[in-house]
Structures are given as C-alpha cells and as structure tokens.
Design a protein around this motif. Structure first.
Motif, short mmCIF file in Angstrom:
data_model
loop_
_atom_site.label_atom_id
_atom_site.label_comp_id
_atom_site.label_asym_id
_atom_site.label_seq_id
_atom_site.Cartn_x
_atom_site.Cartn_y
_atom_site.Cartn_z
N HIS A 8 8.51 4.73 5.51
CA HIS A 8 7.20 5.34 5.32
C HIS A 8 7.25 6.14 4.01
CE1 HIS A 8 5.49 4.68 9.46
NE2 HIS A 8 6.78 4.54 9.73
N VAL A 9 6.31 5.88 3.11
CA VAL A 9 6.33 6.51 1.79
C VAL A 9 4.90 6.89 1.39
CG1 VAL A 9 6.79 6.14 -0.67
CG2 VAL A 9 8.38 5.24 1.05
N GLN A 10 4.78 8.05 0.72
CA GLN A 10 3.50 8.45 0.17
C GLN A 10 3.70 8.98 -1.24
OE1 GLN A 10 1.96 11.55 2.72
NE2 GLN A 10 3.09 13.18 1.67
N ILE A 11 2.59 9.03 -1.98
CA ILE A 11 2.58 9.64 -3.30
C ILE A 11 1.27 10.40 -3.43
CG2 ILE A 11 1.68 7.53 -4.38
CD1 ILE A 11 3.24 8.36 -6.92
N GLU A 12 1.38 11.66 -3.82
CA GLU A 12 0.21 12.54 -3.95
C GLU A 12 -0.64 12.50 -2.69
OE1 GLU A 12 -1.71 11.31 -7.52
OE2 GLU A 12 -0.16 12.12 -8.83
N ASP A 13 0.03 12.61 -1.56
CA ASP A 13 -0.60 12.66 -0.23
C ASP A 13 -1.31 11.36 0.17
OD1 ASP A 13 0.22 15.30 0.18
OD2 ASP A 13 -1.53 16.07 -0.90
N LYS A 14 -1.07 10.30 -0.58
CA LYS A 14 -1.63 8.99 -0.21
C LYS A 14 -0.53 8.12 0.36
CE LYS A 14 -4.09 4.95 -1.95
NZ LYS A 14 -4.68 4.27 -3.13
N LYS A 15 -0.70 7.68 1.60
CA LYS A 15 0.31 6.86 2.27
C LYS A 15 0.27 5.45 1.68
CE LYS A 15 3.25 6.75 5.87
NZ LYS A 15 2.70 6.49 7.21
N ILE A 16 1.45 4.94 1.27
CA ILE A 16 1.55 3.62 0.65
C ILE A 16 2.30 2.65 1.55
CG2 ILE A 16 2.26 2.30 -1.37
CD1 ILE A 16 0.11 4.32 -2.01
N GLY A 37 -2.40 -3.45 -4.21
CA GLY A 37 -2.47 -2.27 -3.35
C GLY A 37 -1.73 -2.38 -2.04
N SER A 38 -0.99 -3.47 -1.85
CA SER A 38 -0.27 -3.64 -0.58
C SER A 38 1.04 -2.86 -0.53
CB SER A 38 0.00 -5.12 -0.31
OG SER A 38 0.76 -5.70 -1.36
N GLY A 39 1.51 -2.37 -1.69
CA GLY A 39 2.73 -1.57 -1.72
C GLY A 39 3.94 -2.27 -2.30
N LYS A 40 3.75 -3.41 -2.93
CA LYS A 40 4.88 -4.19 -3.44
C LYS A 40 5.66 -3.43 -4.51
CE LYS A 40 2.48 -7.74 -4.80
NZ LYS A 40 1.14 -7.10 -4.58
N SER A 41 4.95 -2.94 -5.52
CA SER A 41 5.64 -2.22 -6.59
C SER A 41 6.20 -0.89 -6.09
CB SER A 41 4.70 -1.99 -7.78
OG SER A 41 4.41 -3.20 -8.44
N GLY A 222 1.01 -1.90 3.31
CA GLY A 222 2.25 -1.14 3.33
C GLY A 222 3.31 -1.60 4.30
N ARG A 223 3.20 -2.82 4.80
CA ARG A 223 4.28 -3.33 5.65
C ARG A 223 4.31 -4.86 5.59
NH1 ARG A 223 0.42 -1.38 9.43
NH2 ARG A 223 -0.37 -2.96 10.87
#
Length: 249
Positions: A8-16, A37-41, A222-223
């Motif tokens: 589980h990872v987020q950046i600037e309070d946005k869950k990725i 926007g799926s979280g690949k990078s 994100g998964r």
C-alpha cells in the motif's frame, strides 16, 4: 527473486497502490500492463527507492531481503536497476566519468576491486558496439543532446555494465521508432538469464513482440487484477482495459 506482499503506497495523501501482490521468479521476464493512473510507474519507483512515496503497509523482498528497509544506493548494490521512461540529461557530467563512478561504486559496495581505466574502457566499448552506440556519444555529457532512442540505449548500456539481478524497464518503448526499439530490445534480450529477472512496464503489446514475456500482469486501481501468459497481452491489445477498470473498482 522478487516478492511483493500487500503493498500500500500513497503520495501527498493520494493512495496509489492498494494491496498489490506480485512474484517474479528467477530468470523470469514479467510484463506489467494497465491504463494510465493504475500505479505502474509508482510500483517501479517504490522498488527502486524514489523519495516522496509513503509506504503504508507491505513488503518488497529481493532474495528474502526487504528492499523497503534499504537506501536507494543499497538497493542498487543489491542488484536493482531502474531504466526510466524519461532519462535525465546531466550537463557537466561526462558519460565515461558517470559510467566509471557508477560501476566502481557498486563493485566497492560488493567487496570487489575497482576496474582500471583500460579494463573499464574495454568493457564500455564492447557493450556500446553491441548497442550501436557511437564512440562520440561516450565523449559527451550524459544524455545531453541525445535523441530519445539514444537515451534509452545509454540506459541499456548502463544495465549491461552493472549486470543487475533485477531490472525494471519503465515504458522503455516510449518515444522509440521501430529501429531503436529493435536495438534496445536486442540489448535487453542479450542480458536474459537464469539469475536475472525483468519487470517490463508498458502500455502496448508492441514492445512484447521483441521482449517476449514469460508472464503478463494487468494492473488497475493500484493492484494486480489478472495474470496470465504472453497471450494476455494480445487480449489487452484487442479489447483494451475497460473490463479490468470495472473489476478493480
């Protein structure tokens, strides 16, 4: 080789990333595909140790060692390599000086002797020739004035010299014409082996015609929502990602 558990990872309070789980075995080429926007990078950056990403839960294990407990330079010394989608230009840093510093830094971290200048030159020239990198490129500042294809070839050159265990290619096909794509793919394929694994991130099946994967994983929201063989990439090319967006929602 690499095992990701419930990440589980987020950046600037946005869950990725939302509980991503993935295993890449020794010698395996695993492709990650998915919509923007799926979280690949984000996944590639978290494995490599890029700052700003907050890991809320989960583990990323390389040969049983948790990469999340290691600094980026320690991950690199352990065998992680990330080829960026958009390699940076670094004015004032000579390409050969960069290659020498990177290679000898990792050798030192592994308890190996540094390479002499003649030995380094021999290795660099041999690898550059195989990737059709002209010698004048090696005399310039790193990536400065290079085309997109030249920058990607330079990253594959770095990978060939560093001989990492786990290689992440983040949309390496982005901006490449067909000739450059073939050259870069040939360089990657030459490095495939039982003790080296690859995570190939791409939007399009085209790259996978040249770097043929053992497994394909679809990411959405994100998964990982589906995994299969190389035929899954053809299905995605034909049908798109709409069904998987719905499945992950």
């Amino acid at each position: 080789m690499l095992e990701i558990r419930n990440l589980h990872v987020q950046i600037e309070d946005k869950k990725i990333l939302n509980g991503l789980t993935l295993t890449v075995n020794d010698g395996e080429v695993a492709a990650i595909m998915g919509p923007n926007g799926s979280g690949k990078s984000t996944l590639s950056y978290v494995i490599a140790g890029k700052e700003d990403y907050e890991v809320l839960d989960g583990e990323v294990l390389l040969d049983g060692r948790n990469l999340l407990e290691m600094d980026p330079n320690e991950r690199a010394a352990a065998g992680v390599f990330l080829a960026f989608q958009y390699p940076l230009e670094i004015p004032g840093v000579a390409t050969m000086s960069f290659l020498k510093a990177a290679l000898n830094s990792q050798r030192k971290a592994r308890g190996e002797d540094e390479l002499s200048t003649p030995e380094l030159m021999k290795r660099v020239r041999g690898a550059a020739e195989r990737l059709q990198i002209p010698q004048d490129m090696l005399k310039r500042a790193l990536n400065v004035g290079f085309s997109g294809g030249e920058k990607k070839r330079m990253e594959i050159l770095q990978m060939a010299l560093l001989e990492p265990k786990f290689c992440i290619l983040d949309e390496t096909d982005s901006g490449l014409d067909i000739d450059a794509l073939k050259i870069v793919s040939d360089g990657v394929n030459a490095l495939r082996g039982d003790k080296r694994s690859f995570l190939v991130i791409t939007h399009y099946q085209r790259l996978l015609n040249y770097i043929v994967p053992d497994t394909v994983h679809v990411m959405a929201n994100g998964r990982v929502v589906k995994s299969g063989g190389k035929e899954l990439a053809l299905e995605l090319e034909a049908n798109g990602y709409a069904d998987y967006r719905t499945q992950a929602a």
